[in-house]
Scaffold this motif. Structure first.
Motif, PDB file in Angstrom:
ATOM      1  N   ASN A 209       0.809  -1.222   0.000  1.00  5.46           N
ATOM      2  CA  ASN A 209       0.000   0.000   0.000  1.00  5.46           C
ATOM      3  C   ASN A 209       0.842   1.273   0.000  1.00  5.46           C
ATOM      4  OD1 ASN A 209      -2.425  -1.444   0.052  1.00  5.46           O
ATOM      5  ND2 ASN A 209      -2.418  -1.581   2.298  1.00  5.46           N
ATOM      6  N   GLN A 210       2.037   1.216   0.572  1.00  8.81           N
ATOM      7  CA  GLN A 210       2.832   2.426   0.755  1.00  8.81           C
ATOM      8  C   GLN A 210       3.786   2.721  -0.399  1.00  8.81           C
ATOM      9  OE1 GLN A 210       2.527   4.719   2.848  1.00  8.81           O
ATOM     10  NE2 GLN A 210       1.628   3.965   4.743  1.00  8.81           N
ATOM     11  N   PHE A 211       4.145   1.707  -1.171  1.00  6.48           N
ATOM     12  CA  PHE A 211       5.149   1.913  -2.213  1.00  6.48           C
ATOM     13  C   PHE A 211       4.548   1.654  -3.588  1.00  6.48           C
ATOM     14  CE2 PHE A 211       7.533   1.006   1.625  1.00  6.48           C
ATOM     15  CZ  PHE A 211       8.523   1.985   1.596  1.00  6.48           C
ATOM     16  N   ASP A 212       4.837   2.549  -4.516  1.00  7.81           N
ATOM     17  CA  ASP A 212       4.271   2.459  -5.859  1.00  7.81           C
ATOM     18  C   ASP A 212       5.044   1.519  -6.770  1.00  7.81           C
ATOM     19  OD1 ASP A 212       2.275   4.303  -5.244  1.00  7.81           O
ATOM     20  OD2 ASP A 212       3.563   6.005  -5.764  1.00  7.81           O
ATOM     21  N   SER A 213       6.329   1.320  -6.505  1.00  6.73           N
ATOM     22  CA  SER A 213       7.148   0.494  -7.391  1.00  6.73           C
ATOM     23  C   SER A 213       8.171  -0.282  -6.575  1.00  6.73           C
ATOM     24  CB  SER A 213       7.873   1.365  -8.422  1.00  6.73           C
ATOM     25  OG  SER A 213       8.867   2.160  -7.785  1.00  6.73           O
ATOM     26  N   MET A 214       8.695  -1.354  -7.181  1.00  3.62           N
ATOM     27  CA  MET A 214       9.729  -2.137  -6.518  1.00  3.62           C
ATOM     28  C   MET A 214      11.010  -1.324  -6.356  1.00  3.62           C
ATOM     29  SD  MET A 214       8.721  -5.105  -5.516  1.00  3.62           S
ATOM     30  CE  MET A 214      10.275  -5.993  -5.293  1.00  3.62           C
ATOM     31  N   GLY A 215      11.255  -0.388  -7.262  1.00  7.26           N
ATOM     32  CA  GLY A 215      12.433   0.457  -7.133  1.00  7.26           C
ATOM     33  C   GLY A 215      12.371   1.319  -5.891  1.00  7.26           C
ATOM     34  N   GLU A 216      11.211   1.916  -5.648  1.00  5.59           N
ATOM     35  CA  GLU A 216      11.030   2.756  -4.466  1.00  5.59           C
ATOM     36  C   GLU A 216      11.151   1.925  -3.195  1.00  5.59           C
ATOM     37  OE1 GLU A 216       7.166   4.803  -2.628  1.00  5.59           O
ATOM     38  OE2 GLU A 216       7.775   5.733  -4.524  1.00  5.59           O
ATOM     39  N   HIS A 227      13.181   1.567   9.835  1.00  7.60           N
ATOM     40  CA  HIS A 227      12.074   0.982   9.079  1.00  7.60           C
ATOM     41  C   HIS A 227      10.818   0.818   9.927  1.00  7.60           C
ATOM     42  CE1 HIS A 227      15.691  -0.278   6.777  1.00  7.60           C
ATOM     43  NE2 HIS A 227      14.906  -0.078   5.738  1.00  7.60           N
ATOM     44  N   SER A 228      10.989   0.664  11.227  1.00  8.33           N
ATOM     45  CA  SER A 228       9.831   0.463  12.100  1.00  8.33           C
ATOM     46  C   SER A 228       9.021   1.738  12.288  1.00  8.33           C
ATOM     47  CB  SER A 228      10.279  -0.076  13.464  1.00  8.33           C
ATOM     48  OG  SER A 228      11.169   0.827  14.092  1.00  8.33           O
ATOM     49  N   GLN A 229       9.526   2.894  11.814  1.00  7.86           N
ATOM     50  CA  GLN A 229       8.744   4.126  11.890  1.00  7.86           C
ATOM     51  C   GLN A 229       7.578   4.123  10.913  1.00  7.86           C
ATOM     52  OE1 GLN A 229      10.987   7.731  11.657  1.00  7.86           O
ATOM     53  NE2 GLN A 229      12.360   7.193  13.339  1.00  7.86           N
ATOM     54  N   LEU A 230       7.618   3.223   9.944  1.00 12.41           N
ATOM     55  CA  LEU A 230       6.506   3.111   9.006  1.00 12.41           C
ATOM     56  C   LEU A 230       5.355   2.404   9.705  1.00 12.41           C
ATOM     57  CD1 LEU A 230       5.431   3.511   6.139  1.00 12.41           C
ATOM     58  CD2 LEU A 230       6.478   1.339   5.521  1.00 12.41           C
ATOM     59  N   THR A 231       4.213   3.063   9.783  1.00 13.77           N
ATOM     60  CA  THR A 231       3.055   2.504  10.464  1.00 13.77           C
ATOM     61  C   THR A 231       2.700   1.139   9.877  1.00 13.77           C
ATOM     62  OG1 THR A 231       2.183   4.710  10.890  1.00 13.77           O
ATOM     63  CG2 THR A 231       0.636   2.871  11.055  1.00 13.77           C
ATOM     64  N   GLY A 232       2.588   0.140  10.745  1.00 13.84           N
ATOM     65  CA  GLY A 232       2.290  -1.212  10.305  1.00 13.84           C
ATOM     66  C   GLY A 232       3.507  -2.109  10.263  1.00 13.84           C
ATOM     67  N   ILE A 233       4.695  -1.534  10.504  1.00 12.12           N
ATOM     68  CA  ILE A 233       5.933  -2.314  10.515  1.00 12.12           C
ATOM     69  C   ILE A 233       6.479  -2.339  11.941  1.00 12.12           C
ATOM     70  CG2 ILE A 233       8.281  -2.529   9.628  1.00 12.12           C
ATOM     71  CD1 ILE A 233       6.114  -3.039   7.545  1.00 12.12           C
ATOM     72  N   GLN A 280       1.440   9.908   7.094  1.00 15.97           N
ATOM     73  CA  GLN A 280       2.307  10.081   5.937  1.00 15.97           C
ATOM     74  C   GLN A 280       3.713  10.454   6.372  1.00 15.97           C
ATOM     75  OE1 GLN A 280       1.843   9.301   2.962  1.00 15.97           O
ATOM     76  NE2 GLN A 280       3.715  10.144   2.063  1.00 15.97           N
ATOM     77  N   GLN A 281       3.814  11.277   7.435  1.00 18.32           N
ATOM     78  CA  GLN A 281       5.130  11.663   7.909  1.00 18.32           C
ATOM     79  C   GLN A 281       5.883  10.465   8.473  1.00 18.32           C
ATOM     80  OE1 GLN A 281       6.865  14.397   7.573  1.00 18.32           O
ATOM     81  NE2 GLN A 281       8.494  13.163   8.437  1.00 18.32           N
ATOM     82  N   THR A 282       5.135   9.539   9.125  1.00 24.09           N
ATOM     83  CA  THR A 282       5.779   8.335   9.631  1.00 24.09           C
ATOM     84  C   THR A 282       6.417   7.567   8.496  1.00 24.09           C
ATOM     85  OG1 THR A 282       4.134   8.194  11.383  1.00 24.09           O
ATOM     86  CG2 THR A 282       5.404   6.207  10.934  1.00 24.09           C
ATOM     87  N   PHE A 283       5.718   7.514   7.358  1.00 29.64           N
ATOM     88  CA  PHE A 283       6.267   6.863   6.168  1.00 29.64           C
ATOM     89  C   PHE A 283       7.531   7.572   5.712  1.00 29.64           C
ATOM     90  CE2 PHE A 283       6.027   7.227   1.401  1.00 29.64           C
ATOM     91  CZ  PHE A 283       6.683   6.054   1.150  1.00 29.64           C
ATOM     92  N   ARG A 284       7.485   8.904   5.668  1.00 30.97           N
ATOM     93  CA  ARG A 284       8.648   9.655   5.199  1.00 30.97           C
ATOM     94  C   ARG A 284       9.814   9.544   6.169  1.00 30.97           C
ATOM     95  NH1 ARG A 284       5.949  15.217   2.730  1.00 30.97           N
ATOM     96  NH2 ARG A 284       4.915  14.206   0.961  1.00 30.97           N
ATOM     97  N   GLY A 285       9.493   9.485   7.457  1.00 29.83           N
ATOM     98  CA  GLY A 285      10.556   9.390   8.440  1.00 29.83           C
ATOM     99  C   GLY A 285      11.329   8.099   8.340  1.00 29.83           C
ATOM    100  N   ALA A 286      10.684   7.080   7.765  1.00 29.18           N
ATOM    101  CA  ALA A 286      11.354   5.790   7.613  1.00 29.18           C
ATOM    102  C   ALA A 286      12.245   5.745   6.392  1.00 29.18           C
ATOM    103  CB  ALA A 286      10.307   4.679   7.513  1.00 29.18           C
ATOM    104  N   LEU A 287      12.304   6.845   5.633  1.00 26.50           N
ATOM    105  CA  LEU A 287      13.055   6.845   4.385  1.00 26.50           C
ATOM    106  C   LEU A 287      14.452   7.430   4.522  1.00 26.50           C
ATOM    107  CD1 LEU A 287      10.259   7.921   1.904  1.00 26.50           C
ATOM    108  CD2 LEU A 287      11.418   5.730   1.963  1.00 26.50           C
ATOM    109  N   GLY A 288      14.920   7.665   5.737  1.00 23.54           N
ATOM    110  CA  GLY A 288      16.238   8.261   5.907  1.00 23.54           C
ATOM    111  C   GLY A 288      17.345   7.351   5.440  1.00 23.54           C
ATOM    112  N   GLY A 289      18.489   7.913   5.030  1.00 26.79           N
ATOM    113  CA  GLY A 289      19.609   7.106   4.550  1.00 26.79           C
ATOM    114  C   GLY A 289      20.338   6.431   5.686  1.00 26.79           C
ATOM    115  N   GLY A 290      21.149   5.452   5.366  1.00 29.31           N
ATOM    116  CA  GLY A 290      21.959   4.739   6.346  1.00 29.31           C
ATOM    117  C   GLY A 290      21.209   3.599   6.979  1.00 29.31           C
TER     118      GLY A 290
END
Length: 292
Positions: A209-216, A227-233, A280-290
């Motif tokens: 539901n959260q990602f549009d493509s396998m690349g993303e 990764h656990s900042q993403l709601t549902g993970i 939505q911010q929880t999703f974005r917060g899980a996208l940090g590098g490293g």
């Protein structure tokens, strides 16, 4: 789990009864009422045909071993064990000019074990080290033994789900720029087949539901942190997601084909106030590098 091959889809090689006959015109082996195929497409040892008994040559005994083992256990088993089976069964059990056997007569694991004091022929199948580069290989004409060697050589970057030769063709297409896994849609069935991604169904649903493509998704998995900042993970699922990075490398045909990570991490002071925006911010917060 055994790899899927075109051979495993065929049933014409499988018969209840096999019989051999020595004649003026040569040695004949039948699968049911038809001549048993030499199975040179599995591994080419003796193009001239079959032989059995204590005086059989290494090559012809081995070719018969391959032709008997492949229908029984599959091509991988035949390529790995044929040289043992040639000595233990073809030479030592098929000692008459004529014989008839059923598959249950040679199912014993003892026939594919090395026994002290016996002189076994060598296994002439290619090793991964000897396998040619994928780019230089005609995948339409190689034997199954050569296919196995190639798959082992490129195991770290080869998609493991489904038909092995098709996966080698897919890998070559990715390297040639003819196929781009990054544009694939995220599907629960695809995630289920990624090695190491052993997460609950609801967690897979979250990723779908959260990602549009396998690349993303792969960029987030491979380069992201928290990764656990993403709601549902959950924390447990986040750990399994990180452990599945090697599986994503296989899906993409190599680390270099995973898209670069787009870091969109925000500080807590930038968090939106509404409940929807917070999710939505929880999703974005899980996208940090490293990594954590």
């Amino acid at each position: 789990m055994l790899a899927k091959t075109d051979y495993s889809r065929k049933t014409k090689w499988k018969h209840k009864t096999y019989r051999g006959e020595r004649g003026v015109g040569g040695n004949f082996v039948y699968a049911g009422d038809d001549l048993l195929d030499k199975h040179l497409f599995v591994h080419r040892v003796a193009p001239g045909g079959f032989d059995w008994g204590p005086d059989a040559s290494d090559e012809k005994a081995c070719q018969l071993a391959i032709a008997l083992l492949a229908p029984l256990r599959g091509v991988d088993h035949a390529v790995e064990h044929y040289y043992l089976f040639a000595e233990n069964f073809v030479r030592r059990e098929l000692t008459e000019d004529t014989w008839e056997i059923k598959s249950q007569d040679y199912r014993s694991k003892e026939y594919v074990k090395a026994i002290d004091g016996r002189d076994y022929p060598g296994n002439t199948a290619s090793s991964p080290r000897d396998a040619p580069d994928l780019e230089d290989t005609d995948l339409e004409s190689i034997t199954y033994a050569e296919e196995i060697a190639l798959a082992k050589k490129y195991e770290e970057v080869l998609w493991q789900s489904g038909n092995r030769r098709e996966n080698l063709q897919r890998l070559n297409a990715i390297w040639n720029g003819e196929e781009d896994p990054a544009s694939d849609a995220v599907a629960s069935g695809t995630l289920y087949r990624i090695q190491g991604l052993d997460i609950p169904t609801n967690a897979r649903g979250t990723l779908v539901n959260q990602f549009d493509s396998m690349g993303e998704l792969a960029a987030w998995v491979y380069y992201g942190r928290n990764h656990s900042q993403l709601t549902g993970i959950s924390d447990a699922s986040a750990k399994k997601i990180r452990n599945a990075r090697a599986g994503f490398v296989q899906y993409f045909g190599g680390e270099t084909f995973i898209p670069e990570h787009d870091s969109r991490e925000m500080s807590l002071s930038e968090m939106p106030k509404s409940r929807g925006d917070t999710a939505q911010q929880t999703f974005r917060g899980a996208l940090g590098g490293g990594d954590e």
